[in-house]
Scaffold this motif. Structure first.
Motif, PDB file in Angstrom:
ATOM      1  N   MET A   1       0.831  -1.187   0.000  1.00 23.51           N
ATOM      2  CA  MET A   1       0.000   0.000   0.000  1.00 23.51           C
ATOM      3  C   MET A   1       0.871   1.244   0.000  1.00 23.51           C
ATOM      4  O   MET A   1       2.004   1.220   0.457  1.00 23.51           O
ATOM      5  CB  MET A   1      -0.895   0.052   1.246  1.00 23.51           C
ATOM      6  CG  MET A   1      -1.991  -0.978   1.324  1.00 23.51           C
ATOM      7  SD  MET A   1      -3.070  -0.716   2.751  1.00 23.51           S
ATOM      8  CE  MET A   1      -4.328   0.291   2.000  1.00 23.51           C
ATOM      9  N   GLU A   2       0.308   2.299  -0.475  1.00 20.63           N
ATOM     10  CA  GLU A   2       0.926   3.620  -0.375  1.00 20.63           C
ATOM     11  C   GLU A   2       0.317   4.318   0.834  1.00 20.63           C
ATOM     12  O   GLU A   2      -0.819   4.037   1.228  1.00 20.63           O
ATOM     13  CB  GLU A   2       0.672   4.431  -1.647  1.00 20.63           C
ATOM     14  CG  GLU A   2       1.312   3.856  -2.888  1.00 20.63           C
ATOM     15  CD  GLU A   2       2.827   3.916  -2.847  1.00 20.63           C
ATOM     16  OE1 GLU A   2       3.364   4.887  -2.298  1.00 20.63           O
ATOM     17  OE2 GLU A   2       3.464   2.987  -3.362  1.00 20.63           O
ATOM     18  N   TRP A   3       1.046   5.293   1.402  1.00 16.95           N
ATOM     19  CA  TRP A   3       0.587   5.969   2.615  1.00 16.95           C
ATOM     20  C   TRP A   3      -0.739   6.686   2.390  1.00 16.95           C
ATOM     21  O   TRP A   3      -1.619   6.667   3.252  1.00 16.95           O
ATOM     22  CB  TRP A   3       1.655   6.927   3.129  1.00 16.95           C
ATOM     23  CG  TRP A   3       1.339   7.405   4.517  1.00 16.95           C
ATOM     24  CD1 TRP A   3       1.032   8.677   4.898  1.00 16.95           C
ATOM     25  CD2 TRP A   3       1.282   6.611   5.704  1.00 16.95           C
ATOM     26  NE1 TRP A   3       0.788   8.719   6.255  1.00 16.95           N
ATOM     27  CE2 TRP A   3       0.936   7.456   6.772  1.00 16.95           C
ATOM     28  CE3 TRP A   3       1.481   5.267   5.972  1.00 16.95           C
ATOM     29  CZ2 TRP A   3       0.794   7.009   8.075  1.00 16.95           C
ATOM     30  CZ3 TRP A   3       1.337   4.819   7.274  1.00 16.95           C
ATOM     31  CH2 TRP A   3       0.998   5.689   8.301  1.00 16.95           C
ATOM     32  N   ALA A   4      -0.942   7.293   1.234  1.00 15.99           N
ATOM     33  CA  ALA A   4      -2.203   7.987   0.944  1.00 15.99           C
ATOM     34  C   ALA A   4      -3.375   7.008   1.008  1.00 15.99           C
ATOM     35  O   ALA A   4      -4.465   7.366   1.469  1.00 15.99           O
ATOM     36  CB  ALA A   4      -2.139   8.668  -0.416  1.00 15.99           C
ATOM     37  N   GLU A   5      -3.167   5.771   0.566  1.00 19.03           N
ATOM     38  CA  GLU A   5      -4.230   4.765   0.643  1.00 19.03           C
ATOM     39  C   GLU A   5      -4.570   4.441   2.092  1.00 19.03           C
ATOM     40  O   GLU A   5      -5.735   4.223   2.433  1.00 19.03           O
ATOM     41  CB  GLU A   5      -3.805   3.482  -0.065  1.00 19.03           C
ATOM     42  CG  GLU A   5      -3.632   3.604  -1.563  1.00 19.03           C
ATOM     43  CD  GLU A   5      -3.070   2.322  -2.149  1.00 19.03           C
ATOM     44  OE1 GLU A   5      -3.876   1.533  -2.678  1.00 19.03           O
ATOM     45  OE2 GLU A   5      -1.837   2.124  -2.060  1.00 19.03           O
ATOM     46  N   VAL A   6      -3.553   4.390   2.938  1.00 20.05           N
ATOM     47  CA  VAL A   6      -3.774   4.093   4.353  1.00 20.05           C
ATOM     48  C   VAL A   6      -4.590   5.205   5.011  1.00 20.05           C
ATOM     49  O   VAL A   6      -5.600   4.950   5.665  1.00 20.05           O
ATOM     50  CB  VAL A   6      -2.434   3.890   5.106  1.00 20.05           C
ATOM     51  CG1 VAL A   6      -2.651   3.793   6.607  1.00 20.05           C
ATOM     52  CG2 VAL A   6      -1.713   2.663   4.585  1.00 20.05           C
ATOM     53  N   ASN A   8      -6.480   7.451   3.745  1.00 18.68           N
ATOM     54  CA  ASN A   8      -7.786   7.709   3.142  1.00 18.68           C
ATOM     55  C   ASN A   8      -8.734   6.517   3.201  1.00 18.68           C
ATOM     56  O   ASN A   8      -9.882   6.628   2.789  1.00 18.68           O
ATOM     57  CB  ASN A   8      -7.610   8.158   1.690  1.00 18.68           C
ATOM     58  CG  ASN A   8      -6.960   9.521   1.600  1.00 18.68           C
ATOM     59  OD1 ASN A   8      -7.284  10.427   2.354  1.00 18.68           O
ATOM     60  ND2 ASN A   8      -6.024   9.669   0.682  1.00 18.68           N
ATOM     61  N   ASN A   9      -8.295   5.387   3.717  1.00 10.40           N
ATOM     62  CA  ASN A   9      -9.123   4.197   3.782  1.00 10.40           C
ATOM     63  C   ASN A   9     -10.067   4.288   4.979  1.00 10.40           C
ATOM     64  O   ASN A   9      -9.611   4.321   6.120  1.00 10.40           O
ATOM     65  CB  ASN A   9      -8.237   2.953   3.898  1.00 10.40           C
ATOM     66  CG  ASN A   9      -9.028   1.669   3.806  1.00 10.40           C
ATOM     67  OD1 ASN A   9     -10.131   1.555   4.316  1.00 10.40           O
ATOM     68  ND2 ASN A   9      -8.435   0.691   3.160  1.00 10.40           N
TER      69      ASN A   9
END
Length: 149
Positions: A1-6, A8-9
């Motif tokens: 995962m990318e940090w933005a995905e974490v 924003n999830n």
């Protein structure tokens, strides 16, 4: 995962865990206690009082070669903010990064974080134990007291 995905999830919001990523993008979670939060606040308050200008950031995400690590507390200078704003995660470490050591943290894990933060540009890394005792580290290794405050 990318940090933005974490961040924003919606499934990862409001968890009682500190979330970080390893170098392969896998989520690492550490449980947080009330005592942990207490020391996070006290160390942040200490930095705010001693440093004056600049900002204190809790849960400060920093991209490292070993994934995104999250310093419990960080202090950033006005110059750092001018250069990096409030990017998430930072690609350079703030001047002071602090880890509140939890019972679940191993010494090896803490020494790895110290090395990663310093390699990313931190001037000092502080480790605060469960009793509030702080150990200080710089590029020269363990130091007797902070040279930054």
């Amino acid at each position: 995962m990318e940090w933005a995905e974490v961040i924003n999830n919606p499934l990862l919001q409001n968890l009682p865990f500190k979330i970080e990523l390893n170098k392969w993008g896998k989520i690492l979670m550490s449980p947080a206690s009330n005592n942990h939060g207490r020391w996070q606040f006290k160390v942040g308050k200490l930095l705010d009082e001693k440093k004056g200008s600049g900002e204190v950031i809790t849960e400060c995400s920093i991209n490292t070669p070993e994934g995104v690590k999250v310093a419990d507390v960080a202090w950033v200078s006005d110059e750092f903010i001018e250069q990096h704003g409030f990017d998430t995660p930072y690609h350079s470490a703030p001047e002071i990064c602090v880890e509140i050591v939890s019972p679940s943290n191993s010494a090896a894990e803490m020494y790895e974080k110290i090395a990663l933060y310093l390699a990313q540009g931190a001037k000092e890394v502080w480790l605060c134990d469960q009793d509030g005792k702080i150990s200080y580290f710089s590029a020269d290794g363990k130091i007797a007291s902070s040279e930054q405050v």
